[in-house]
Design a protein around this motif. Structure first.
Motif, PDB file in Angstrom:
ATOM      1  N   TYR A 146       0.520  -9.195   2.467  1.00  0.00           N
ATOM      2  CA  TYR A 146       0.654  -7.842   1.727  1.00  0.00           C
ATOM      3  C   TYR A 146       2.206  -7.836   0.935  1.00  0.00           C
ATOM      4  CZ  TYR A 146      -0.555  -3.369   0.261  1.00  0.00           C
ATOM      5  OH  TYR A 146      -1.111  -2.201  -0.591  1.00  0.00           O
TER       6      TYR A 146
ATOM      7  N   ASP B 141       3.924  -7.346  -3.346  1.00  0.00           N
ATOM      8  CA  ASP B 141       3.867  -6.498  -4.606  1.00  0.00           C
ATOM      9  C   ASP B 141       2.523  -6.971  -5.055  1.00  0.00           C
ATOM     10  OD1 ASP B 141       5.875  -5.238  -3.701  1.00  0.00           O
ATOM     11  OD2 ASP B 141       7.223  -6.241  -5.159  1.00  0.00           O
TER      12      ASP B 141
ATOM     13  N   ASP C  21      -0.431  -5.564  -3.659  1.00  0.00           N
ATOM     14  CA  ASP C  21      -0.625  -4.088  -3.721  1.00  0.00           C
ATOM     15  C   ASP C  21      -1.335  -3.848  -5.215  1.00  0.00           C
ATOM     16  OD1 ASP C  21       0.242  -1.322  -2.707  1.00  0.00           O
ATOM     17  OD2 ASP C  21       0.856  -1.265  -4.753  1.00  0.00           O
TER      18      ASP C  21
ATOM     19  N   ARG D 196       1.965   1.069   2.871  1.00  0.00           N
ATOM     20  CA  ARG D 196       1.665   0.850   1.383  1.00  0.00           C
ATOM     21  C   ARG D 196       0.208   1.259   1.179  1.00  0.00           C
ATOM     22  NH1 ARG D 196       4.703  -4.009  -1.219  1.00  0.00           N
ATOM     23  NH2 ARG D 196       4.339  -2.630  -3.206  1.00  0.00           N
ATOM     24  N   GLN D 197      -0.691   1.058   1.970  1.00  0.00           N
ATOM     25  CA  GLN D 197      -2.202   1.206   1.884  1.00  0.00           C
ATOM     26  C   GLN D 197      -2.492   2.663   1.962  1.00  0.00           C
ATOM     27  OE1 GLN D 197      -4.881  -2.183   2.868  1.00  0.00           O
ATOM     28  NE2 GLN D 197      -3.071  -2.426   4.212  1.00  0.00           N
TER      29      GLN D 197
ATOM     30  N   GLN E  91      -0.143   4.949   1.160  1.00  0.00           N
ATOM     31  CA  GLN E  91       0.110   5.333  -0.269  1.00  0.00           C
ATOM     32  C   GLN E  91      -0.844   5.199  -1.670  1.00  0.00           C
ATOM     33  OE1 GLN E  91       2.911   7.287  -0.747  1.00  0.00           O
ATOM     34  NE2 GLN E  91       1.985   7.583  -2.851  1.00  0.00           N
TER      35      GLN E  91
END
Length: 268
Positions: free
Chosen positions: A71, A73, A76, A114-115, A117
């Protein structure tokens, strides 16, 4: 009509007969399936499958905690691009797995956040994984409270206390063939009747978790969405309901949760 909310149809074990697997599922009454996207390689493949079978297959896009080290940037950005497509109906599979620890725990937590988000930003529901990490899992979800849409704890295998903590947070529960495993699923048989009908969904997690109560067992021991009715029968018995009641309730719940279009005569 049943909806399998978690089928890993991009798995290589289906490469030689994927079309037949989907046809067998539909013949068994599994008219719609959510194809799990669980890493950078398989999430785009899940979308491609969903686009090849419109109205029958839908996709999720995410990174499973086993793959959390990938994971970045760039990852993402790739996931966000996938979520621009309407065929991708949920964020995940994402969460925490402290049973295997294939990725360091702090890396798992960061990828999970992050997921979450992405779910906040897209408004899409969450397809969650949690194994032996309940306390951290709940704590991270609590940090996003009030900003997330609906969430399903896929392949729930936890304790009675964990089940009620999930239900108290209005999370949905996905039940698999783990229920049929006399070695490790007995406790589920005793608690599934506590799941409200409007919080319950069913899944095979194919090709994994072939129900051990199938007779005869497939020679290749590969699970398929066609076995979802067997799981429904076992679940119905444990809940004191008919298979028809469980099928109708779980289908209605899954359809609303993933915001699926109404089936057409061609897809029903």
């Amino acid at each position: 009509m049943l909806i399998d909310i978690g089928a890993n149809l991009t798995h290589e074990s289906f490469d030689h007969d994927r079309e037949a697997v989907i046809a067998r599922a539909r013949a068994a009454g599994v008219t719609r399936m959510i194809v799990t996207g669980a890493d950078r390689a398989h999430s785009p493949k899940a979308l491609a499958l969903a686009r090849a079978y419109p109205g029958v297959l839908f996709a999720t896009a995410g990174v499973h905690p086993h793959h959390a080290t990938e994971y970045t940037d760039e990852c993402d950005a790739e996931l966000r691009a996938l979520h621009a497509h309407p065929e991708v109906v949920a964020v995940g599979e994402c969460g925490l797995d402290y049973f295997r620890d294939f990725s360091p725990r702090h890396v798992q937590r960061a990828a999970f956040e992050r997921q979450l988000q992405i779910a906040v930003d897209t408004g899409k529901p969450l397809f969650l994984h949690q194994r032996d990490a309940h306390e951290d899992f709940v704590a991270i979800m609590r940090n996003f409270e009030g900003r997330l849409g609906p969430a399903v704890v896929h392949c729930f295998t936890g304790t009675r206390r964990e089940l009620f903590e999930c239900l108290d947070r209005d999370w949905y529960i996905g039940i698999t063939g783990w229920l049929c495993d006399e070695r490790r699923g007995q406790h589920l048989r005793e608690i599934v009747r506590n799941i409200p009908a409007n919080r319950l969904m069913v899944e095979t997690d194919a090709p994994y978790l072939l129900p051990r109560t199938l007779k005869p067992m497939p020679k290749d021991r590969r699970n398929e969405p066609m076995w979802l009715p067997h799981i429904v029968e076992e679940l119905a018995r444990d809940r004191g309901e008919t298979p028809e009641q469980v099928a109708a309730a779980t289908t209605a719940t899954a359809s609303a949760f993933f915001r699926l279009p109404a089936p057409t005569p061609q897809t029903a």
